[in-house]
Scaffold this motif. Structure first.
Motif, PDB file in Angstrom:
ATOM      1  N   ASP B  76      30.524  34.527  43.200  1.00 40.23           N
ATOM      2  CA  ASP B  76      30.698  35.386  42.033  1.00 40.23           C
ATOM      3  C   ASP B  76      31.916  36.255  42.289  1.00 40.23           C
ATOM      4  OD1 ASP B  76      28.655  34.586  40.386  1.00 40.23           O
ATOM      5  OD2 ASP B  76      27.192  35.963  41.274  1.00 40.23           O
ATOM      6  N   ILE B  77      32.640  36.565  41.246  1.00 39.18           N
ATOM      7  CA  ILE B  77      33.766  37.488  41.374  1.00 39.18           C
ATOM      8  C   ILE B  77      33.224  38.905  41.210  1.00 39.18           C
ATOM      9  CG2 ILE B  77      35.946  38.215  40.336  1.00 39.18           C
ATOM     10  CD1 ILE B  77      36.298  35.262  39.454  1.00 39.18           C
ATOM     11  N   PHE B 139      36.972  26.535  39.173  1.00 37.17           N
ATOM     12  CA  PHE B 139      36.712  27.803  38.470  1.00 37.17           C
ATOM     13  C   PHE B 139      35.546  27.637  37.502  1.00 37.17           C
ATOM     14  CE2 PHE B 139      41.518  28.292  39.049  1.00 37.17           C
ATOM     15  CZ  PHE B 139      41.361  28.949  40.256  1.00 37.17           C
ATOM     16  N   GLY B 142      32.470  31.718  33.867  1.00 34.20           N
ATOM     17  CA  GLY B 142      32.497  33.174  33.800  1.00 34.20           C
ATOM     18  C   GLY B 142      33.828  33.787  34.193  1.00 34.20           C
ATOM     19  N   LEU B 143      34.630  33.035  34.925  1.00 40.76           N
ATOM     20  CA  LEU B 143      35.903  33.585  35.405  1.00 40.76           C
ATOM     21  C   LEU B 143      36.834  33.957  34.256  1.00 40.76           C
ATOM     22  CD1 LEU B 143      38.118  32.370  38.266  1.00 40.76           C
ATOM     23  CD2 LEU B 143      39.050  32.195  35.983  1.00 40.76           C
ATOM     24  N   ARG B 146      36.105  37.290  32.430  1.00 39.55           N
ATOM     25  CA  ARG B 146      36.307  38.449  33.272  1.00 39.55           C
ATOM     26  C   ARG B 146      37.762  38.901  33.300  1.00 39.55           C
ATOM     27  NH1 ARG B 146      33.992  41.099  37.674  1.00 39.55           N
ATOM     28  NH2 ARG B 146      32.061  39.977  37.427  1.00 39.55           N
ATOM     29  N   ARG B 153      40.063  28.993  28.555  1.00 40.09           N
ATOM     30  CA  ARG B 153      38.858  28.314  29.033  1.00 40.09           C
ATOM     31  C   ARG B 153      38.701  26.990  28.296  1.00 40.09           C
ATOM     32  NH1 ARG B 153      32.940  28.486  28.311  1.00 40.09           N
ATOM     33  NH2 ARG B 153      33.218  29.845  26.540  1.00 40.09           N
ATOM     34  N   ASP B 176      31.211  31.837  39.600  1.00 36.35           N
ATOM     35  CA  ASP B 176      32.520  32.021  38.959  1.00 36.35           C
ATOM     36  C   ASP B 176      33.588  31.113  39.576  1.00 36.35           C
ATOM     37  OD1 ASP B 176      31.542  33.966  37.264  1.00 36.35           O
ATOM     38  OD2 ASP B 176      32.083  35.623  38.593  1.00 36.35           O
ATOM     39  N   VAL B 204      35.190  38.752  46.007  1.00 37.32           N
ATOM     40  CA  VAL B 204      34.178  37.782  45.594  1.00 37.32           C
ATOM     41  C   VAL B 204      32.972  37.938  46.514  1.00 37.32           C
ATOM     42  CG1 VAL B 204      35.849  36.092  44.719  1.00 37.32           C
ATOM     43  CG2 VAL B 204      35.122  35.985  47.105  1.00 37.32           C
TER      44      VAL B 204
END
Lengths: 379, 419
Positions: B76-77, B139, B142-143, B146, B153, B176, B204
């Motif tokens: 996760d980021i 990737f 969710g990236l 954010r 995307r 992410d 992350v």
């Protein structure tokens, strides 16, 4: 007691600058002193300015809660503090502020949280020694001062906690338990540095007790208070705790107890490792679920240790200090979500995803703090 | 081997080895009398063949002949700072390129950083060769939100739908971003992920990870078909590196598909598939072969002789269709799926045992495809509805990632997206 301690510590840091003031520190307030009036919700500081060298604060507590007063430098470096100022009392704090710049004063009613802060601007020429050796000595002295202040508070709060246990006032003892522990948790690596099982006697968790060995200390009393009721030997355990902490205080205050400034940074890391190892999982305060008090205390103690070496960090790697400040701020903000009254919610109400978020913040902070030792060592 | 032999490393700068060079040389001398040319021959072929190029048109680790081991991690980021994240991607790229060459993450990082610093390389790969390590980044959906990259995307990159019988554990799903480390030595793969995760703290955080110990498919015609934990050959009909036209059609994203930055990239679908080993082991051979649709010994389709005989879905025997209507191979075949194919790159896993004394084991399914929505989703829907194998498996983790294209000389991981 504490007033003397602070005065002595100040002498050690700045012998020349303070030589003329030593007399005054034990006398009544003078015109140059800065009056601080604290209540439960306010903190009036008589002057927001000072000059480099020593500043003397006279703190009067007009509130209903026990309070404390701090002067902070960059990165919440504790320049000086006086704790346990009861309602109606006045205490003095002499603090050496060697560099010009903006410091912060803070009153902390109830002795928790960030306190009521105000800027304190210091002007004049720096009176510190600029050589690194001087900085290392100052770091060690400053950190020892912090450790002594915590041990003093630990002794006082333990006495009160023990009295509550022995009088059978379980509710009062329960309320005091996490607060008393906080002072220990802030400086635990120091206790661990003594070779005679002092830390295990004070802080061993039940799963760590060897078969056949006696289980003493905070967590044994915790179990009595929260789950199994007072036992025939609970009072003895309480007395033992008080004696062990007196022993700790004696060792810490001994003249031959010196602190290696590089080890200070190691202690900062050690405290964060503590959190990551037993607090985040809820294993530490298994019966009381007061882990978040310990958690915050470990973090505060780590921050104090980092702050003690902050001038060296700033000299050797200016960006690191700023990065660490940001990580401490993020973690404090995360912890603040779980504040409740003067303390915290119980840890068994903190969900897995919430614990994960706290763990992420600890990891992020710990990654930065792990660099401090090398930077202090000049690598 | 053609992929990695095309550009053998000129600079065998194995500092990890060089550190032990003196020891190695001594050992070789001692051994020379005993084994003679054998030692020399094996070490030279080792040096040539176990470094996979990090840069190229496509990321390594997709059609690279599947290595034996894997450590896969999803992050996760935890930062909102695009600059911090890009800085991490740049640092990761440098570290990855070094590790893939068999070097330490930072020069002299394991012991040379000073006694008061945590070593900048954790050291467990010292003395080990590159082991064909590949590191592949992807990737997650969710990236993009954010970092305000929603317009970039890809439409195909969305959390997968819920499939019938899915029993997904949120703690083993999503993320992410991901990094897939494959190597022939598990210690090399674990070392790589551990060190990348270590420098990522604060930017992350590891969400979940998975170790895999035996490749369950072949991605090259040079490889023998391995067996999965049910004892069956797996990946016989997989797409292969030697067929670039098929890869272009089914694996590599075209810049005109949707997002230009994904041109040359691919989508990674990961599914943690728990195998109910004990039930399977109590199933008679006849039933096992009916469920799979292939013979357990040869791997040949039911009723045929050779593993690579083409599936014959219509032939009948005395009891009806030779390959059952709901056999796994039938439902997963391109013939039944209107030509759909994916590149499978999964691994066996065993994470000890569960509380009932049952093996916590299965297939960590990884597939690469050009569009998960038109390839993986219909395939999985068909399987989830009818596959006889469903009685013996359970999907417990799921994630999808967009793997950017390969790296040119000055590129870093994700530079086509972040600029």
């Amino acid at each position: 007691m504490r007033r003397t301690t602070f005065a002595l510590a100040a002498v050690a840091v700045l012998p020349l600058a303070l030589a003329g003031c030593t007399e005054k520190s034990s006398s009544e307030a003078s015109a140059e002193d800065i009056a601080v009036t604290a209540t439960d919700t306010t903190c009036e500081v008589g002057s927001a300015e000072g000059t480099t060298g020593n500043s003397t604060f006279q703190i009067t507590n007009n509130g209903s809660k026990v309070t404390e007063f701090y002067v902070y430098g960059e990165g919440d470096r504790v320049m000086g503090e006086v704790e346990n100022i009861g309602p109606g009392l006045t205490r003095q704090l002499i603090v050496a502020l060697p560099d010009p710049g903006t410091y912060q004063t803070a009153c902390k009613a109830g002795m928790v949280g960030d306190g009521i802060r105000a800027d304190f601007v210091v002007t004049g020429d720096a009176v510190r020694q600029a050589d690194e050796n001087g900085l290392l000595t100052e770091a060690a002295t400053g950190y020892k001062r912090y450790v002594v202040s915590q041990v003093d508070a630990l002794q006082e709060t333990t006495a009160s906690f023990v009295a509550a246990v022995k009088s059978g006032d379980i509710e009062s003892a329960k309320a005091q338990f996490p607060i008393t522990r906080s002072y220990y948790e802030r400086i635990e690596p120091v206790a661990e540095s003594f070779p005679d099982d002092l830390d295990p006697r004070i802080d061993l968790r039940e799963p760590d007790v060897e078969p056949g060995a006696e289980w003493t200390g905070f967590h044994r009393i915790e179990k009595d208070l929260w789950t199994q009721g007072l036992q025939p030997d609970t009072n003895a355990m309480a007395d033992q705790l008080q004696a062990d902490i007196a022993e700790l205080a004696e060792k810490v205050k001994a003249d031959d107890f010196t602190i290696d400034p590089i080890q200070v940074a190691g202690g900062a890391q050690g405290l964060l490792d503590e959190v990551a190892k037993t607090k985040i999982s809820g294993e530490e305060d298994f019966f009381s679920h007061t882990d978040l008090w310990d958690f915050q205390a470990n973090v505060d103690g780590s921050q104090a240790a980092v702050a003690a070496v902050r001038p060296i960090i700033d000299q050797n790697d200016a960006e690191l200090g700023t990065a660490i400040d940001a990580r401490f701020a993020e973690l404090d903000a995360e912890l603040a979500k779980y504040r409740s009254g003067d303390g915290f919610v119980f840890y068994d109400t903190v969900t897995e995803p919430q614990r994960q978020e706290l763990s992420n913040k600890i990891d992020a902070l710990s990654a930065e703090v792990s660099q401090v030792q090398g930077v202090v060592a000049g690598q | 081997m053609s992929l990695q032999d095309s550009n053998p490393p000129q600079n065998s700068g194995f500092s990890r080895r060089r550190l032990f060079g003196a020891v190695g040389a001594g050992a070789a001398l001692v051994g020379a009398g005993a084994v003679g040319g054998y030692a020399a021959g094996s070490s030279s072929s080792d040096a040539v063949s176990d470094v996979v190029d990090f840069r190229g048109d496509h990321q390594a680790g997709i059609v690279t002949p599947a290595q034996d081991r894997m450590h896969f991690v999803a992050f996760d980021i935890t930062t909102d700072s695009r600059d911090d994240f890009v800085a991490l991607l740049r640092e990761w790229t440098e570290m990855a390129e070094r590790m893939v060459r068999g070097e330490e993450t930072f020069p002299d990082g394991a012991i040379g950083a000073g006694e008061y610093k945590p070593p900048s390389d954790t050291g467990e790969a010292l003395g080990l060769s590159a082991s064909s390590l590949t590191l592949t980044i992807g990737f997650g959906p969710g990236l993009f939100d954010r970092f305000g990259l929603s317009e970039f995307r890809p439409a195909s990159l969305a959390d997968l739908q819920h499939f019938p019988a899915d029993n997904l554990d949120a703690r083993r799903s999503g993320g992410d971003l991901c990094i897939q480390a494959c190597a022939n030595d598990p210690q090399v793969a674990v070392h790589a992920i551990r060190n990348l995760a270590r420098v990522g703290f604060g930017t992350v955080s590891v969400k979940w990870s998975q170790l895999g110990f035996g490749r369950t498919s072949s991605t090259s015609t040079t490889q023998a078909t391995p067996r999965n934990l049910f004892g069956f050959k797996d990946g016989t009909a997989n797409l292969k590196a030697e067929d670039p036209a098929m890869l272009d059609e089914h694996v590599w994203v075209s810049p005109t598909d949707d997002q230009e930055w994904m041109g040359g990239g691919s989508y990674l679908v990961a599914r943690r598939i728990r195998m109910l080993i004990e039930s399977w082991d109590r199933t008679v051979l006849n039933e096992q072969e009916r469920v799979i649709g292939r013979s357990k010994g040869s791997g040949a389709p039911m009723g045929l002789k050779d593993e690579f005989d083409p599936l014959d879905l219509d032939s009948k025997g005395p009891k009806g269709l030779l390959i059952d209507e709901a056999a796994h191979v039938r439902l997963a075949s391109k013939e039944e799926l209107g030509g759909i194919q994916i590149l499978r790159r999964g691994y066996n896993f065993t994470d000890g045992s569960d509380g009932f004394g049952h093996l916590d084991a299965g297939l960590f399914f990884i597939a690469y495809c050009r569009d998960p929505l038109t390839q993986f989703v219909p395939m999985q829907l068909a399987l989830a509805r009818k596959d006889l194998l469903n009685e013996y498996i359970q999907h417990v983790g799921s994630a999808v990632f967009a793997c950017p294209p390969g790296l040119g000389e000055s590129d870093y991981w994700g530079s086509t997206l972040f600029g």
